[in-house]
Design a protein around this motif. Structure first.
Motif, mmCIF file in Angstrom:
data_model
loop_
_atom_site.group_PDB
_atom_site.id
_atom_site.type_symbol
_atom_site.label_atom_id
_atom_site.label_comp_id
_atom_site.label_asym_id
_atom_site.label_seq_id
_atom_site.Cartn_x
_atom_site.Cartn_y
_atom_site.Cartn_z
ATOM 1 N N TRP A 68 -2.292 -44.243 -20.136
ATOM 2 C CA TRP A 68 -1.747 -43.921 -21.452
ATOM 3 C C TRP A 68 -1.900 -45.109 -22.406
ATOM 4 O O TRP A 68 -2.157 -44.941 -23.588
ATOM 5 N N GLY A 69 -1.754 -46.296 -21.881
ATOM 6 C CA GLY A 69 -1.845 -47.483 -22.719
ATOM 7 C C GLY A 69 -3.261 -47.952 -22.984
ATOM 8 O O GLY A 69 -3.475 -48.863 -23.798
ATOM 9 N N SER A 70 -4.250 -47.347 -22.326
ATOM 10 C CA SER A 70 -5.639 -47.776 -22.506
ATOM 11 C C SER A 70 -6.322 -46.928 -23.566
ATOM 12 O O SER A 70 -5.849 -45.866 -23.953
ATOM 13 N N ARG A 71 -7.451 -47.430 -24.041
ATOM 14 C CA ARG A 71 -8.266 -46.696 -25.014
ATOM 15 C C ARG A 71 -9.354 -45.944 -24.270
ATOM 16 O O ARG A 71 -10.078 -46.517 -23.459
ATOM 17 N N ARG A 72 -9.457 -44.664 -24.549
ATOM 18 C CA ARG A 72 -10.449 -43.842 -23.864
ATOM 19 C C ARG A 72 -10.956 -42.775 -24.815
ATOM 20 O O ARG A 72 -10.209 -42.264 -25.644
ATOM 21 N N ALA A 73 -12.227 -42.440 -24.667
ATOM 22 C CA ALA A 73 -12.817 -41.427 -25.532
ATOM 23 C C ALA A 73 -12.114 -40.092 -25.328
ATOM 24 O O ALA A 73 -11.606 -39.795 -24.238
ATOM 25 N N PRO A 74 -12.034 -39.254 -26.367
ATOM 26 C CA PRO A 74 -11.385 -37.946 -26.242
ATOM 27 C C PRO A 74 -12.008 -37.107 -25.134
ATOM 28 O O PRO A 74 -13.197 -37.213 -24.832
ATOM 29 N N SER A 75 -11.188 -36.269 -24.514
ATOM 30 C CA SER A 75 -11.667 -35.413 -23.438
ATOM 31 C C SER A 75 -12.583 -34.330 -23.982
ATOM 32 O O SER A 75 -12.493 -33.927 -25.130
ATOM 33 N N ARG A 76 -13.483 -33.866 -23.118
ATOM 34 C CA ARG A 76 -14.419 -32.820 -23.526
ATOM 35 C C ARG A 76 -13.777 -31.446 -23.431
ATOM 36 O O ARG A 76 -12.759 -31.274 -22.787
ATOM 37 N N SER A 77 -14.406 -30.459 -24.066
ATOM 38 C CA SER A 77 -13.904 -29.091 -24.019
ATOM 39 C C SER A 77 -14.746 -28.215 -23.091
ATOM 40 O O SER A 77 -14.598 -27.001 -23.076
ATOM 41 N N LEU A 78 -15.662 -28.828 -22.347
ATOM 42 C CA LEU A 78 -16.444 -28.103 -21.354
ATOM 43 C C LEU A 78 -16.980 -29.103 -20.349
ATOM 44 O O LEU A 78 -16.945 -30.317 -20.576
ATOM 45 N N GLY A 79 -17.477 -28.589 -19.228
ATOM 46 C CA GLY A 79 -18.022 -29.480 -18.211
ATOM 47 C C GLY A 79 -18.038 -28.805 -16.855
ATOM 48 O O GLY A 79 -18.084 -27.569 -16.747
ATOM 49 N N MET A 80 -18.007 -29.621 -15.794
ATOM 50 C CA MET A 80 -18.061 -29.122 -14.419
ATOM 51 C C MET A 80 -16.964 -29.802 -13.612
ATOM 52 O O MET A 80 -16.689 -30.987 -13.789
ATOM 53 N N LYS A 81 -16.370 -29.037 -12.722
ATOM 54 C CA LYS A 81 -15.362 -29.596 -11.817
ATOM 55 C C LYS A 81 -15.654 -29.133 -10.394
ATOM 56 O O LYS A 81 -16.082 -27.993 -10.154
ATOM 57 N N ARG A 82 -15.390 -30.036 -9.469
ATOM 58 C CA ARG A 82 -15.610 -29.755 -8.046
ATOM 59 C C ARG A 82 -14.252 -29.649 -7.349
ATOM 60 O O ARG A 82 -13.398 -30.522 -7.512
ATOM 61 N N PHE A 83 -14.089 -28.568 -6.591
ATOM 62 C CA PHE A 83 -12.827 -28.321 -5.896
ATOM 63 C C PHE A 83 -13.038 -28.315 -4.387
ATOM 64 O O PHE A 83 -14.090 -27.877 -3.902
ATOM 65 N N HIS A 84 -12.019 -28.801 -3.657
ATOM 66 C CA HIS A 84 -11.962 -28.637 -2.206
ATOM 67 C C HIS A 84 -10.839 -27.635 -1.941
ATOM 68 O O HIS A 84 -9.680 -28.017 -1.753
ATOM 69 N N HIS A 85 -11.175 -26.355 -1.938
ATOM 70 C CA HIS A 85 -10.133 -25.338 -1.817
ATOM 71 C C HIS A 85 -9.785 -25.104 -0.357
ATOM 72 O O HIS A 85 -10.676 -24.971 0.498
ATOM 73 N N PRO A 86 -8.498 -25.019 -0.031
ATOM 74 C CA PRO A 86 -8.095 -24.879 1.382
ATOM 75 C C PRO A 86 -8.518 -23.561 2.024
ATOM 76 O O PRO A 86 -8.583 -23.478 3.258
ATOM 77 N N LEU A 87 -8.800 -22.534 1.223
ATOM 78 C CA LEU A 87 -9.148 -21.226 1.786
ATOM 79 C C LEU A 87 -10.643 -20.934 1.772
ATOM 80 O O LEU A 87 -11.166 -20.335 2.718
ATOM 81 N N VAL A 88 -11.345 -21.341 0.725
ATOM 82 C CA VAL A 88 -12.760 -20.959 0.585
ATOM 83 C C VAL A 88 -13.691 -22.166 0.556
ATOM 84 O O VAL A 88 -14.894 -22.003 0.349
ATOM 85 N N GLY A 89 -13.171 -23.343 0.778
ATOM 86 C CA GLY A 89 -14.047 -24.511 0.854
ATOM 87 C C GLY A 89 -14.427 -25.089 -0.502
ATOM 88 O O GLY A 89 -13.711 -24.933 -1.487
ATOM 89 N N GLU A 90 -15.595 -25.711 -0.548
ATOM 90 C CA GLU A 90 -16.031 -26.406 -1.759
ATOM 91 C C GLU A 90 -16.495 -25.425 -2.830
ATOM 92 O O GLU A 90 -17.256 -24.497 -2.565
ATOM 93 N N LEU A 91 -16.000 -25.656 -4.044
ATOM 94 C CA LEU A 91 -16.399 -24.854 -5.200
ATOM 95 C C LEU A 91 -16.846 -25.796 -6.314
ATOM 96 O O LEU A 91 -16.131 -26.753 -6.638
#
Length: 281
Positions: A214-237
């Protein structure tokens, strides 16, 4: 009553109210070892996103607080409407008194879009990253939002306080930093929002990474992109995500996750959708 007398009474009121609250009441861990009951000054200051020195001077009756600080303290100290009115009267700011803003509700058009999403997870996010609505597949992918108390149903709070999120997201730190960046943009737009200030203070106390980012300077977050999940039921998404802003209420967004057809992630998402549908039957 003179102005100085008002401020002295204000300080006494704040000190008394602070003594009535436990850390658990305001969502803080109780580490014990307290010589006196109640919250510490530094804890109230952090929850209200003000300096400990500033808050100390408030309790000592040495400073005139702004209306926005009063509104934030009323939220942090869990004041009733009557206590809130009394707080503003003691500060001699009757004309500047603020009421709690009305709670956001998901826009009907976004709800209809959400209801039509049967093969893609989707959630409606409000101005403070509050979760206003979701579809069954989003609950299956992320968490059962219905089991989260409504006043705690917030993306940032869940991301930082639910341990399962750190294993669900393959790159939790990147996701979490993006979340903090988003909150910073919102805070710049609504600097006098007491609920947002309280959320930031709460998460800063509970998670050292949040406070540092919170105290650091960082570029604004994007409104699109890719995310990788390790789901406990269906594995990697591996899912693409995008946000769609509501035209009639820019403070609401529909966030949708999708998978490329023909990929294992697409098959995994369909499997998750089948499981979610089976639980709903």
């Amino acid at each position: 009553m003179t102005s100085d007398a008002h401020l002295n009474e204000l300080g006494s009121f704040l000190k008394a109210r602070r003594a009535e609250l436990s850390p658990r009441t305001v969502g803080l861990p109780d580490t014990g070892g307290r010589r006196v009951p109640g919250l510490r000054r530094e804890e109230v200051a952090l929850l209200a996103a003000i300096s400990t020195d500033y808050y100390t001077r408030l309790e000592q009756g040495r400073i005139q607080p702004s209306a926005s600080v009063l509104a934030t303290l009323a939220h942090v100290l869990h004041l009733s409407d009557h206590q809130r009115d009394h707080l503003f009267e003691l500060a001699d700011r009757k004309g500047a008194r603020h009421r709690r803003p009305a709670a956001q509700k998901a826009h009907p058009q976004l709800r209809r879009l959400l209801d039509d999403l049967t093969a893609s997870p989707g959630v409606v996010i409000g101005r403070r990253m509050d979760i206003l609505a979701w579809n069954p597949l989003a609950a299956a992918l992320l968490t059962d939002f219905a089991k989260v108390p409504e006043d705690k149903r917030n993306c940032a709070r869940i991301l930082f306080t639910d341990p399962s999120m750190r294993t669900l997201y393959a790159d939790w730190r990147a996701v979490a930093r993006g979340c903090v960046s988003h909150l910073r943009m919102t805070a710049a737009k609504y600097p006098d929002d007491p609920r947002l200030t309280g959320l930031v203070g709460e998460l800063s106390m509970q998670d050292s990474d949040f406070g540092q980012w919170w105290g650091s300077r960082r570029a604004p977050s994007r409104s699109l992109g890719m995310k990788r999940f390790h789901h406990p039921l269906v594995g990697e998404l591996v899912l693409d995500w995008n946000t769609f802003t509501c035209g009639s209420d820019p403070d609401q967004e529909l966030v949708v996750w999708t998978a490329e057809p023909g990929t294992s992630s697409y098959d995994g998402l369909r499997d998750l959708a089948s499981r979610a549908a089976g639980q709903a039957d």
